[in-house]
Each structure stands twice: as C-alpha cells, then as structure tokens.
Design a protein around this motif. Sequence first.
Motif, PDB file in Angstrom:
ATOM      1  N   LEU A  51       8.033 -37.653-129.546  1.00  0.00           N
ATOM      2  CA  LEU A  51       8.248 -37.915-130.972  1.00  0.00           C
ATOM      3  C   LEU A  51       8.989 -39.165-131.169  1.00  0.00           C
ATOM      4  O   LEU A  51       9.214 -39.651-132.354  1.00  0.00           O
ATOM      5  N   ASP A  52       9.348 -39.923-130.075  1.00  0.00           N
ATOM      6  CA  ASP A  52      10.229 -41.195-130.166  1.00  0.00           C
ATOM      7  C   ASP A  52      11.476 -40.972-131.155  1.00  0.00           C
ATOM      8  O   ASP A  52      11.635 -41.739-132.091  1.00  0.00           O
ATOM      9  N   ILE A  53      12.379 -39.974-130.774  1.00  0.00           N
ATOM     10  CA  ILE A  53      13.729 -39.734-131.335  1.00  0.00           C
ATOM     11  C   ILE A  53      14.536 -39.577-130.271  1.00  0.00           C
ATOM     12  O   ILE A  53      14.289 -39.448-129.152  1.00  0.00           O
ATOM     13  N   ASP A  54      15.745 -39.528-130.868  1.00  0.00           N
ATOM     14  CA  ASP A  54      17.082 -39.607-129.785  1.00  0.00           C
ATOM     15  C   ASP A  54      17.151 -38.234-129.305  1.00  0.00           C
ATOM     16  O   ASP A  54      16.993 -37.185-129.821  1.00  0.00           O
ATOM     17  N   GLU A  55      17.435 -38.033-127.764  1.00  0.00           N
ATOM     18  CA  GLU A  55      17.449 -36.909-127.110  1.00  0.00           C
ATOM     19  C   GLU A  55      18.485 -35.800-127.657  1.00  0.00           C
ATOM     20  O   GLU A  55      18.452 -34.796-127.931  1.00  0.00           O
ATOM     21  N   GLU A  56      19.784 -36.478-128.159  1.00  0.00           N
ATOM     22  CA  GLU A  56      20.957 -35.911-128.722  1.00  0.00           C
ATOM     23  C   GLU A  56      20.412 -35.267-130.109  1.00  0.00           C
ATOM     24  O   GLU A  56      20.740 -34.076-130.507  1.00  0.00           O
ATOM     25  N   GLU A  57      19.773 -35.814-130.642  1.00  0.00           N
ATOM     26  CA  GLU A  57      19.150 -35.541-132.328  1.00  0.00           C
ATOM     27  C   GLU A  57      18.165 -34.347-132.016  1.00  0.00           C
ATOM     28  O   GLU A  57      18.239 -33.535-132.922  1.00  0.00           O
ATOM     29  N   MET A  58      17.325 -34.374-131.033  1.00  0.00           N
ATOM     30  CA  MET A  58      16.593 -33.243-130.650  1.00  0.00           C
ATOM     31  C   MET A  58      16.942 -31.999-130.368  1.00  0.00           C
ATOM     32  O   MET A  58      16.619 -30.923-130.763  1.00  0.00           O
ATOM     33  N   MET A 118       2.839 -35.261-138.426  1.00  0.00           N
ATOM     34  CA  MET A 118       3.097 -34.499-137.542  1.00  0.00           C
ATOM     35  C   MET A 118       4.370 -33.459-137.756  1.00  0.00           C
ATOM     36  O   MET A 118       5.251 -34.108-137.849  1.00  0.00           O
ATOM     37  N   PHE A 119       4.505 -32.255-137.395  1.00  0.00           N
ATOM     38  CA  PHE A 119       5.373 -31.564-137.605  1.00  0.00           C
ATOM     39  C   PHE A 119       5.634 -30.614-136.475  1.00  0.00           C
ATOM     40  O   PHE A 119       4.597 -29.999-136.020  1.00  0.00           O
ATOM     41  N   VAL A 120       6.838 -30.645-135.678  1.00  0.00           N
ATOM     42  CA  VAL A 120       7.078 -29.846-134.534  1.00  0.00           C
ATOM     43  C   VAL A 120       8.205 -29.123-134.837  1.00  0.00           C
ATOM     44  O   VAL A 120       9.406 -29.645-135.288  1.00  0.00           O
TER      45      VAL A 120
END
Length: 106
Positions: free
Chosen positions: A19-26, A44-46
């Motif tokens: 999703l190309d987001i920060d690991e901490e944010e996930m 897309m929604f996950v």
Amino acid sequence: MELQSATIRNIQFAWSRILDIDEEEMADASTRTYRESRDSPLLMFVSLFGKGVLVGPAWAMAAARTLTDAQLARHSVLLELSRRPWEKPPSSFAIPCPRPPILRCR
C-alpha cells in the motif's frame, strides 16, 4: 485461530509495502490511513487487524472520510465512490438501439 504477534507484524509489514505506507502507521489501528494516489484510477480499501487503509484519488478520499470501515468494505459503496463526481452513473447511459424494420402487408 490466533496468530502470534510476530506473524501479525510480518503481515502488516508486507501490506505496508503493498500500500506504500509507513510500517508504523500500518501497525497503529487507532486511525484510518488515507493515501492519495493522483495517477492511479484504482480505489482500494484494506482492513487488516482493525486498521483501515484507503488508497485512491483525492476526490474519492474526500467522499470517503464520512464513511465507516464497515461501509467501505462493501463493494457497492466502493463502486459508488469510484465514480467521479462529474460523471453520470452507468445506469443513466442510453444504449443506442436500431429501429426495427417496418413490415407492410400487401
């Protein structure tokens, strides 16, 4: 089945890359994450381990901010959001039909 915390972290790490987001944010399930993707027509929604992530164009993000994760998980809601505000819904398009021939009896 209960997953071990290391397995959950590995799954979150993999999805953060997709999703190309920060690991901490996930890993932070307290808020939904929005990632604007200007060039992509994809919406897309996950939802993963209580964390919701929405990826798509800005106009779709704005429309989705008032919706819950449960609503965004429905196909019909994503379909409606994926329609650009200036486009007509597909059901309103007219399908051209040729006129049936006129038969005359003699």
